[in-house]
Write an enzyme that holds these catalytic residues in place. Structure first.
Site, short mmCIF file in Angstrom:
data_model
loop_
_atom_site.label_atom_id
_atom_site.label_comp_id
_atom_site.label_asym_id
_atom_site.label_seq_id
_atom_site.Cartn_x
_atom_site.Cartn_y
_atom_site.Cartn_z
N GLY A 1 -2.92 -9.93 3.26
CA GLY A 1 -2.61 -10.79 2.13
C GLY A 1 -1.13 -11.05 1.97
CB VAL A 2 0.94 -11.39 -1.11
CG1 VAL A 2 2.42 -11.49 -1.44
CG2 VAL A 2 0.19 -12.57 -1.71
CG ASP A 3 2.33 -5.46 1.79
OD1 ASP A 3 3.56 -5.58 1.60
OD2 ASP A 3 1.81 -4.44 2.25
CG ASN B 1 -0.24 -0.12 2.52
OD1 ASN B 1 0.76 0.57 2.77
ND2 ASN B 1 -0.72 -1.00 3.39
CB THR C 1 -5.39 -10.59 -8.02
OG1 THR C 1 -4.34 -11.21 -7.25
CG2 THR C 1 -4.89 -10.28 -9.41
N GLY C 2 -5.99 -9.21 -4.87
CA GLY C 2 -6.58 -9.51 -3.57
C GLY C 2 -7.63 -8.48 -3.20
#
Length: 254
Positions: free
Chosen positions: A32-34, A24, A119-120
């Protein structure tokens, strides 16, 4: 010629020089992935990221990877929030991948792993995002290894389909199939691809205004323009060179 591979699994476990995180704008970590990457790298990742924030969508910056070693760097890039596809989302997402690859090259990296950016919770449609990711990395074959890491089977399948999809262009004047048009002094591999009829040589004169043609047909009609079209042409050019060299196109999937 570098390879491109789709991997289903945990991006934090990939043995690469650089891992990309879908950040972000604050670069402080998120979900999520982050979030997974920040947890694996430890709190110093957010501390380093905060010094580079805020980061605009489509841009990329790098920090050390900290506890993700032997990964050397984490590249942070901010993807677009999906609205309806009419607010430049495609262009911003393409830029995320392209800017990350260029930054990885600056860092002298040989390998990089990408998540499926936006995509999340940002809501970018998986199939559409996969097509953009595949186009970007196919047009930027300047690293030895690129991994597209999918967190679920749906994303893995979408990326696999996109990498396997041929890029074809047809002349708007005569309808014949086009090939990439390459300007400037060609290196030996490009000259060989041109001799094989896989690319066309356009000479050394380019306007530099972003409106140069990028395709040519057998009737020597020339057309094309815009960032996305340029990347499509570059992708076909790289794959034409791979064919000329007798190499795999680098679209292997385990």
């Amino acid at each position: 010629m570098g390879t491109i591979e789709v991997v289903l699994g945990d991006i934090t476990r990939q043995e690469v020089d650089i891992i990309v995180t879908a950040a972000n704008e604050s670069l402080l970590g998120g979900g999520g992935v982050d979030g997974a990457i920040h947890r694996a790298a430890g709190p110093r990742l957010a501390e380093a990221g905060s010094k580079l924030a805020p980061l605009e969508p489509g841009k990329a910056v790098a920090t050390p990877a900290f506890d993700l070693a032997p990964v050397k760097h984490v590249i942070h890039t901010v993807g677009p929030v999906w609205e309806d596809g009419g607010h430049g989302e495609d262009e911003v997402l393409l830029s995320c991948y392209v800017q990350s690859v260029l930054l990885a090259e600056e860092l002298a990296a040989d390998s990089i792993a990408f998540p499926a950016i936006s995509t999340g919770i940002y809501g970018f449609p998986a199939e559409r995002a996969a097509g953009i990711a595949a186009l970007a990395v196919r047009s930027m074959r300047i690293l030895d290894e690129v991994l597209l890491v999918a967190f679920d089977q749906e994303t893995c399948d979408a990326l696999t389909r996109s990498l396997a999809e041929p890029i074809e262009e047809w002349c708007p004047t005569c309808g014949e199939k086009g090939i990439p048009l390459v300007f400037g002094r060609p290196v030996g591999e490009v000259s060989a691809a041109a001799a094989a009829g896989l690319v066309a040589l356009g000479g050394c004169l380019v306007s530099g205004e972003g409106d140069d043609p990028v395709w040519q047909c057998p009737q020597v009609h020339r057309w094309g323009g815009g960032t996305r079209d340029e990347h499509r042409s570059q992708a076909v050019c790289f794959e034409a060179v791979a064919v000329t060299l007798g190499e795999d196109h680098g679209r292997s999937v385990p």
